[in-house]
Each structure stands twice: as structure tokens, then as C-alpha cells.
Motif scaffolding. Structure first.
Motif, PDB file in Angstrom:
ATOM      1  N   ILE A  19       0.832  -1.212   0.000  1.00 13.78           N
ATOM      2  CA  ILE A  19       0.000   0.000   0.000  1.00 13.78           C
ATOM      3  C   ILE A  19       0.865   1.259   0.000  1.00 13.78           C
ATOM      4  O   ILE A  19       0.410   2.320  -0.443  1.00 13.78           O
ATOM      5  CB  ILE A  19      -0.997   0.018   1.175  1.00 13.78           C
ATOM      6  CG1 ILE A  19      -0.267   0.079   2.524  1.00 13.78           C
ATOM      7  CG2 ILE A  19      -1.939  -1.153   1.103  1.00 13.78           C
ATOM      8  CD1 ILE A  19      -1.209   0.233   3.705  1.00 13.78           C
ATOM      9  N   GLU A  20       2.116   1.156   0.467  1.00 12.42           N
ATOM     10  CA  GLU A  20       2.998   2.324   0.404  1.00 12.42           C
ATOM     11  C   GLU A  20       3.507   2.563  -1.013  1.00 12.42           C
ATOM     12  O   GLU A  20       3.728   3.708  -1.409  1.00 12.42           O
ATOM     13  CB  GLU A  20       4.172   2.153   1.381  1.00 12.42           C
ATOM     14  CG  GLU A  20       3.752   2.319   2.834  1.00 12.42           C
ATOM     15  CD  GLU A  20       4.912   2.253   3.800  1.00 12.42           C
ATOM     16  OE1 GLU A  20       5.900   1.552   3.475  1.00 12.42           O
ATOM     17  OE2 GLU A  20       4.835   2.890   4.866  1.00 12.42           O
ATOM     18  N   SER A  21       3.677   1.496  -1.778  1.00  8.43           N
ATOM     19  CA  SER A  21       4.113   1.653  -3.163  1.00  8.43           C
ATOM     20  C   SER A  21       2.931   1.854  -4.114  1.00  8.43           C
ATOM     21  O   SER A  21       3.086   2.430  -5.189  1.00  8.43           O
ATOM     22  CB  SER A  21       4.925   0.437  -3.608  1.00  8.43           C
ATOM     23  OG  SER A  21       4.162  -0.749  -3.509  1.00  8.43           O
ATOM     24  N   HIS A  22       1.747   1.384  -3.714  1.00 11.43           N
ATOM     25  CA  HIS A  22       0.532   1.543  -4.521  1.00 11.43           C
ATOM     26  C   HIS A  22      -0.606   2.035  -3.616  1.00 11.43           C
ATOM     27  O   HIS A  22      -1.497   1.261  -3.240  1.00 11.43           O
ATOM     28  CB  HIS A  22       0.133   0.226  -5.189  1.00 11.43           C
ATOM     29  CG  HIS A  22       1.153  -0.311  -6.139  1.00 11.43           C
ATOM     30  ND1 HIS A  22       2.275  -1.005  -5.721  1.00 11.43           N
ATOM     31  CD2 HIS A  22       1.230  -0.241  -7.507  1.00 11.43           C
ATOM     32  CE1 HIS A  22       2.983  -1.354  -6.777  1.00 11.43           C
ATOM     33  NE2 HIS A  22       2.392  -0.895  -7.871  1.00 11.43           N
ATOM     34  N   LYS A  26      -7.585   0.892   0.072  1.00 14.07           N
ATOM     35  CA  LYS A  26      -8.975   0.637   0.451  1.00 14.07           C
ATOM     36  C   LYS A  26      -9.364  -0.810   0.187  1.00 14.07           C
ATOM     37  O   LYS A  26     -10.096  -1.428   0.967  1.00 14.07           O
ATOM     38  CB  LYS A  26      -9.917   1.596  -0.283  1.00 14.07           C
ATOM     39  CG  LYS A  26     -11.361   1.515   0.185  1.00 14.07           C
ATOM     40  CD  LYS A  26     -12.233   2.599  -0.427  1.00 14.07           C
ATOM     41  CE  LYS A  26     -12.015   3.929   0.235  1.00 14.07           C
ATOM     42  NZ  LYS A  26     -13.026   4.939  -0.166  1.00 14.07           N
ATOM     43  N   ARG A  27      -8.856  -1.373  -0.869  1.00 13.10           N
ATOM     44  CA  ARG A  27      -9.169  -2.775  -1.193  1.00 13.10           C
ATOM     45  C   ARG A  27      -8.515  -3.734  -0.206  1.00 13.10           C
ATOM     46  O   ARG A  27      -9.089  -4.765   0.149  1.00 13.10           O
ATOM     47  CB  ARG A  27      -8.696  -3.090  -2.621  1.00 13.10           C
ATOM     48  CG  ARG A  27      -8.942  -4.529  -3.063  1.00 13.10           C
ATOM     49  CD  ARG A  27      -8.629  -4.696  -4.530  1.00 13.10           C
ATOM     50  NE  ARG A  27      -7.248  -4.358  -4.832  1.00 13.10           N
ATOM     51  CZ  ARG A  27      -6.224  -5.213  -4.704  1.00 13.10           C
ATOM     52  NH1 ARG A  27      -6.443  -6.439  -4.267  1.00 13.10           N
ATOM     53  NH2 ARG A  27      -4.996  -4.850  -5.020  1.00 13.10           N
ATOM     54  N   LEU A  28      -7.320  -3.399   0.268  1.00 10.66           N
ATOM     55  CA  LEU A  28      -6.575  -4.306   1.139  1.00 10.66           C
ATOM     56  C   LEU A  28      -6.908  -4.136   2.619  1.00 10.66           C
ATOM     57  O   LEU A  28      -6.982  -5.121   3.363  1.00 10.66           O
ATOM     58  CB  LEU A  28      -5.068  -4.115   0.938  1.00 10.66           C
ATOM     59  CG  LEU A  28      -4.513  -4.538  -0.427  1.00 10.66           C
ATOM     60  CD1 LEU A  28      -3.045  -4.158  -0.538  1.00 10.66           C
ATOM     61  CD2 LEU A  28      -4.675  -6.044  -0.624  1.00 10.66           C
ATOM     62  N   ILE A  29      -7.102  -2.891   3.068  1.00 13.28           N
ATOM     63  CA  ILE A  29      -7.308  -2.657   4.504  1.00 13.28           C
ATOM     64  C   ILE A  29      -8.609  -1.923   4.813  1.00 13.28           C
ATOM     65  O   ILE A  29      -8.888  -1.631   5.976  1.00 13.28           O
ATOM     66  CB  ILE A  29      -6.118  -1.886   5.120  1.00 13.28           C
ATOM     67  CG1 ILE A  29      -5.920  -0.532   4.433  1.00 13.28           C
ATOM     68  CG2 ILE A  29      -4.843  -2.713   5.042  1.00 13.28           C
ATOM     69  CD1 ILE A  29      -4.833   0.335   5.078  1.00 13.28           C
ATOM     70  N   GLN A  86      -6.359   8.175   5.115  1.00 20.27           N
ATOM     71  CA  GLN A  86      -7.004   7.806   6.377  1.00 20.27           C
ATOM     72  C   GLN A  86      -6.113   6.880   7.199  1.00 20.27           C
ATOM     73  O   GLN A  86      -6.034   7.009   8.419  1.00 20.27           O
ATOM     74  CB  GLN A  86      -8.356   7.144   6.088  1.00 20.27           C
ATOM     75  CG  GLN A  86      -9.386   8.101   5.510  1.00 20.27           C
ATOM     76  CD  GLN A  86     -10.588   7.389   4.922  1.00 20.27           C
ATOM     77  OE1 GLN A  86     -10.543   6.200   4.600  1.00 20.27           O
ATOM     78  NE2 GLN A  86     -11.687   8.110   4.774  1.00 20.27           N
ATOM     79  N   PHE A  87      -5.438   5.963   6.519  1.00 18.29           N
ATOM     80  CA  PHE A  87      -4.517   5.062   7.206  1.00 18.29           C
ATOM     81  C   PHE A  87      -3.391   5.840   7.872  1.00 18.29           C
ATOM     82  O   PHE A  87      -3.029   5.593   9.032  1.00 18.29           O
ATOM     83  CB  PHE A  87      -3.949   4.048   6.216  1.00 18.29           C
ATOM     84  CG  PHE A  87      -2.852   3.180   6.774  1.00 18.29           C
ATOM     85  CD1 PHE A  87      -3.112   2.238   7.757  1.00 18.29           C
ATOM     86  CD2 PHE A  87      -1.548   3.302   6.301  1.00 18.29           C
ATOM     87  CE1 PHE A  87      -2.093   1.450   8.282  1.00 18.29           C
ATOM     88  CE2 PHE A  87      -0.524   2.507   6.807  1.00 18.29           C
ATOM     89  CZ  PHE A  87      -0.801   1.582   7.808  1.00 18.29           C
TER      90      PHE A  87
END
Length: 302
Positions: free
Chosen positions: A8-11, A16-19, A25-26
């Protein structure tokens, strides 16, 4: 293997799909969670009887950011802890411990409802009650399957004849349009009737508060419900039209419950220890409010 956090840091668009929440927001959540983490460590330090000097001992295997990401991945995807450990390069025991630690922190910093958010300030709570009385709030309940208890008497307590399985029931009260969670009651026995569950929590609102509900709430004067078809007869065309209009206003509570169920831990069979149920589901409700940008504290942080 790429870890979920590295992904998620690179993409960031895949967060939202993963977490379940977007990357911004994360990031805001990590800041608040780390603050609460530091406070907890300070509280523990005050009570600790030291044998070795401060700063000694084994270093943590995971950073706070990794721990928060691990917790969110479990809530969103619900893998086994063995798989979760593989994703974050820790043992399944460490993954379990990290999840339980960080879900408690998420529960501390993410109020599950407007009522809970205002509960620490009596003046703010009264103001909220009067403001809510201007709306016709929407109420509905949902059941979630749980593991069958091993004890026969416990099986009888948790068995829901409606669902033909052992369940827990959660009641949601939301704003018109499903804009926010006003109140949530979590972890009741699945066989509890919707109307009794509502009446048990009615005191949270002022006496003039009005609600919308489905046929399960027929019989309570505070709730507007659909017309019920009498036995061996049909309701009138006018009543059918009124039912249709009521349904179009009430459907938003179903939409919000669907948002809760985006997190698979709140939709699939609950397989964690039963005493963890309320803590986990309330944390999910806090994440839903974060996802729809209804948390004032997180809005400030961003």
C-alpha cells in the motif's frame, strides 16, 4: 513475498481494497494509534518493577505502523493467523498477539457512534440528543454467525431459530440517508427480538425522538413501521404506496450495515473468542465512520 504494508505504500490506490480505508485515512490513523501506544507504554512503565535498565531487553519485531496494518488486514480480509504471520514475517502467535493489542488501541481511538463520541461530556451528550430529535432516525438489526458453543446450555442460549444457527445480534441506529452511525448495540443473543433490543436501549434518546423501522418493530409508538398485511386479506393500494415510500427512506440503514460487512470479520462466521466479539465489531464500526469521514478527531489529524 511483498508485505501488505509495502504494497500500500508503493501503490496507495490499493489501500482501500486491502485494509478497508484509503491511504490518507490510514496515515492519520497511524499517528493517533502511535500516540495511544506511547501512552499505554508509559502507563505500563509506571507500574513495572524493573530488573534491567530501561531500554534493555528484546526489541519488538514489528513497528507500530506494521502492527496497525496487520490488524486492518485481519479485519478486512480475515485470513488465518498462520497466513497473517507469513504476510508480515512473524509467527502466528506474534500475529495473534499483535492483532489483539492493536485492535484494542483502535477501539480506544475510534468512537463507534455519535452517542459514544459524546458520552464523555454530559453537555455535549444533551446537545446531541436534542439535535437528533430533529430527525427521524433509522433502526435495524443484523445477525452474525458464531461458532457453536461446546456446552449444551450455551448452545441453547445462542441458537437463533430464525437463522437456524448460533448467532450474535447487533442493532444499528443511523441518520437519514445513512450518513453516520448514531448508536450501535453489539453482541446480543441472536434470538433476542428486534423490538425488545430497541426498548432496552431506548433511554439513550429523549422521549420525543422518532424512528423508522421494518415490520420487526411493529408495536412501538416511537417507530414508524410498514403496514402489515392482515390474514386472508390484502392491504390497500394507498398502504402499498406508503410502504414503498417508507422502504425508500429506510433502505439507507441496510446500506450502512453493508459498509460494516465490508470488513469480513463482521460478515463471515466469527471465529475469534466470543468475549472478543464486542471489542472487534465496535472497532469495525469506528473504521466505518473513519471511512465515510465522520470522525472529527481523524479529520483534524488529516
Amino acid at each position: 513475498m511483498t508485505s501488505p504494508l509495502a504494497r500500500i505504500e508503493s501503490h496507495p490506490q490499493e489501500a482501500k481494497r486491502l485494509i478497508g480505508i484509503n491511504y490518507e485515512q490510514f496515515s492519520a490513523l497511524v499517528v493517533l494509534a502511535e500516540q495511544r501506544h506511547i501512552e499505554k507504554l508509559s502507563e505500563i512503565e509506571k507500574k513495572k518493577i524493573r530488573i534491567i535498565a530501561a531500554g534493555g531487553g528484546r526489541k519488538p519485531q514489528m513497528s507500530a505502523k506494521e502492527g496497525i496494518c496487520l490488524c486492518l488486514v485481519y479485519l478486512r480480509q480475515k485470513p488465518t493467523f498462520e497466513i497473517l504471520g507469513l504476510l508480515f514475517d512473524v509467527s502466528k502467535t506474534k500475529a495473534n498477539d499483535a492483532f489483539n493489542y492493536w485492535v484494542d488501541i483502535l477501539r480506544d481511538i475510534l468512537p463507534a457512534s455519535q452517542i459514544e463520541e459524546a458520552s464523555t461530556d454530559s453537555q455535549k451528550h444533551r446537545e446531541l440528543q436534542h439535535k437528533l430529535s430533529e430527525y427521524e432516525l433509522i433502526v435495524d438489526s443484523a445477525e452474525q454467525a458464531t461458532a457453536r458453543p461446546s456446552d449444551y446450555q450455551e448452545q441453547k442460549r445462542y441458537y437463533s431459530g430464525k437463522k437456524k444457527m448460533h448467532t450474535m445480534k447487533n442493532q444499528f441506529i443511523v441518520l437519514p440517508g445513512g450518513e453516520d452511525i448514531v448508536d450501535v448495540c453489539v453482541g446480543m443473543l441472536g434470538k433476542t427480538s428486534d423490538i425488545n433490543l430497541f426498548r432496552d436501549n431506548r433511554q439513550k434518546f429523549i422521549s420525543t425522538q422518532k424512528f423508522l423501522g421494518d415490520k420487526a418493530y411493529i408495536g412501538d409508538d416511537a417507530i414508524t413501521t410498514p403496514h402489515k398485511k392482515p390474514k386472508n386479506t390484502e392491504i390497500s393500494e394507498l398502504q402499498k404506496q406508503e410502504n414503498k415510500q417508507l422502504s425508500s427512506r429506510r433502505i439507507f440503514v441496510e446500506h450502512l450495515i453493508c459498509r460494516v460487512k465490508i470488513w469480513r470479520v463482521a460478515s463471515d462466521r466469527f471465529r475469534l473468542a466470543r468475549h472478543r466479539y464486542s471489542q472487534v465489531i465496535m472497532a469495525v464500526c469506528g473504521l466505518v465512520r473513519l471511512r465515510i469521514n465522520r470522525l472529527f478527531s481523524l479529520t483534524i489529524a488529516t
